[in-house]
Design a protein around this motif. Structure first.
Motif, PDB file in Angstrom:
ATOM      1  N   THR A  44       0.833  -1.208   0.000  1.00  0.00           N
ATOM      2  CA  THR A  44       0.000   0.000   0.000  1.00  0.00           C
ATOM      3  C   THR A  44       0.865   1.255   0.000  1.00  0.00           C
ATOM      4  O   THR A  44       0.572   2.236  -0.702  1.00  0.00           O
ATOM      5  N   ASP A 159      -6.043  -1.381  -4.843  1.00  0.00           N
ATOM      6  CA  ASP A 159      -5.535  -1.899  -3.571  1.00  0.00           C
ATOM      7  C   ASP A 159      -6.531  -2.901  -3.001  1.00  0.00           C
ATOM      8  O   ASP A 159      -7.510  -2.523  -2.363  1.00  0.00           O
ATOM      9  N   GLU A 160      -6.296  -4.163  -3.247  1.00  0.00           N
ATOM     10  CA  GLU A 160      -7.168  -5.245  -2.801  1.00  0.00           C
ATOM     11  C   GLU A 160      -8.629  -4.971  -3.070  1.00  0.00           C
ATOM     12  O   GLU A 160      -9.459  -5.021  -2.160  1.00  0.00           O
TER      13      GLU A 160
HETATM   14 MG   LIG Z   1      -2.080  -2.728   2.216  1.00  0.00          MG
END
Ligand SMILES: [Mg+2]
Ligand SMILES: Nc1ncnc2c1ncn2[C@@H]1O[C@H](COP(=O)(O)OP(=O)(O)OP(=O)(O)O)[C@@H](O)[C@H]1O
Length: 361
Positions: A44, A159-160
């Motif tokens: 991240t 991000d995911e």
């Molecule tokens: Mg992360």
């Protein structure tokens, strides 16, 4: 050809903690790269540096060859989808998607037209007026994706985005995201915890470990030629056996606890020294036969073990077997009907010399 995005020796610390060191990556236009790695390994943080929400302490970021250090986040032409989607709860799907166009100075009618079109692309053309609370997880995810793509960004960061979805929806969304981002020719960096997802979607995978890159390569490269035991263990399933390597002429002899492997020296990685190593063999590269207690030297490239557990996986079986030193290996048996070994029988697991990788210990 100029790269779409270049990360050159990026470093980032939070106080005394070095979250990232020396991250270098080159992405080609239209490439889909997945960042994979344990929690806290820096994925991240890397995305936030690229997006411009964080500034690096060291290194450079280039888009199409141009340094973007001085360019604020909202002017970088990068789309981002966060794990929790971050939709505006008080806005309809349509207004959510139109929002980034407003801050880019696009007129009202044109905003509406483009937002509608983009919601059509993600198959939500019929739900324009719904609020986020009236949408399912997968639908919210698609609104977030539409919002990230609506201004035609050069780079899309995910991000995911599929973290909250169930397995089945995840799989269909994976293909959906690939279809949509490919259609726009976008360069994509996606973060995931799910290594199967990474293998399915990516042109290349960047595997993080403790703020550094453990390996960058195609899914096949990481799977078949892991650079070290960390990569072998993280990508796919593997059996890792400690051993000792010696070279004798053109042959590499790898000696473990009660087993022996032989392979041509040219199968060893460049620079790998004799001495302590780890032999890696994937569960599907092992074949099971009845144990025969023959001397080690007569049966190279195999190991004797005791079956402990047979796990039924529907389309295949997974056998857990214990080595004399107590460690457990896993063997994949593709034909569910073929297995005649029950727990506590002695078996021999054999491999082809081509199917093992010798790693630095
Ligand atoms: Mg992360
Ligand atoms: N603002 C911050 N202040 C202090 N430490 C931070 C900050 N942001 C991140 N970190 C630390 O930096 C490291 C990397 O965090 P990061 O969020 O990049 O990990 P990640 O790979 O995305 O993990 P996850 O898979 O859990 O999302 C972690 O140890 C984290 O605690």
């Amino acid at each position: 050809m100029t790269s779409a995005l270049q990360l050159e020796g990026l470093g980032k610390s939070f106080g005394h903690f070095r979250a990232l060191h020396d991250i270098s990556l080159d992405l080609q236009q239209g490439e889909f790269l997945t960042m994979l790695g344990p929690s806290g390994s820096g994925k991240t943080t890397t995305l936030q540096l690229i997006a411009g929400f964080l500034q690096p302490d060291r290194g450079r970021l280039l888009m199409k060859g141009r340094d973007i250090a001085g360019i604020p986040a909202h002017r970088r032409n990068i789309g981002m989808v966060f794990q929790d989607y971050a939709l505006f709860p008080h806005m309809t799907a349509l207004d959510n998607v139109a929002f980034p166009l407003e801050s880019r100075g696009i007129g009202k009618l044109e905003r509406r037209r483009r937002a509608e079109e983009m919601l059509g692309v993600v198959n939500l053309g019929h739900l324009l007026d719904r609020y986020p609370r009236q949408l399912s997880g997968g639908q919210k995810q698609r609104v977030a994706l539409a919002r990230a793509l609506v201004y035609d960004p050069e780079v899309v960061l995910l991000d995911e985005p599929l973290g909250a979805l169930d397995k089945k929806l995840r799989t269909s969304m994976q293909l959906e995201i690939l279809r949509i981002t490919r259609r726009f020719g976008a360069t994509v960096i996606s973060v995931t915890h799910d290594q199967e997802e990474a293998l399915v979607m990516s042109d290349r995978i960047a595997l993080f470990s403790q703020g550094a890159l453990a390996q960058v390569g195609t899914p096949k490269e990481l799977y078949a030629k892991p650079a070290n035991a960390f990569v072998a263990d993280f990508v796919g399933e593997s059996n890792l056996l400690p051993a000792e390597l010696t070279r004798a002429g053109g042959e590499a002899v790898v000696k473990g606890d009660g087993w022996l492997a032989k392979l041509p020296v040219d199968r060893l990685a460049v620079g790998l020294a004799d001495g302590q190593v780890t032999l890696m063999v994937r569960p599907e590269a092992l074949r099971l036969s009845a144990g025969d207690a023959s001397p080690v030297a007569q049966r190279p490239n195999s190991i004797e073990a005791t079956v402990k557990q047979v796990v039924y996986l529907g389309s295949a079986l997974r056998v857990h077997a214990q080595l004399p030193n107590g460690s457990i290996i896993q063997i994949a048996v593709p034909d569910v009907r073929s297995l005649s070994f029950v727990p506590e029988t002695t078996v021999r697991a054999s491999w082809d010399a081509d199917d093992v990788v010798i790693l630095q210990a």
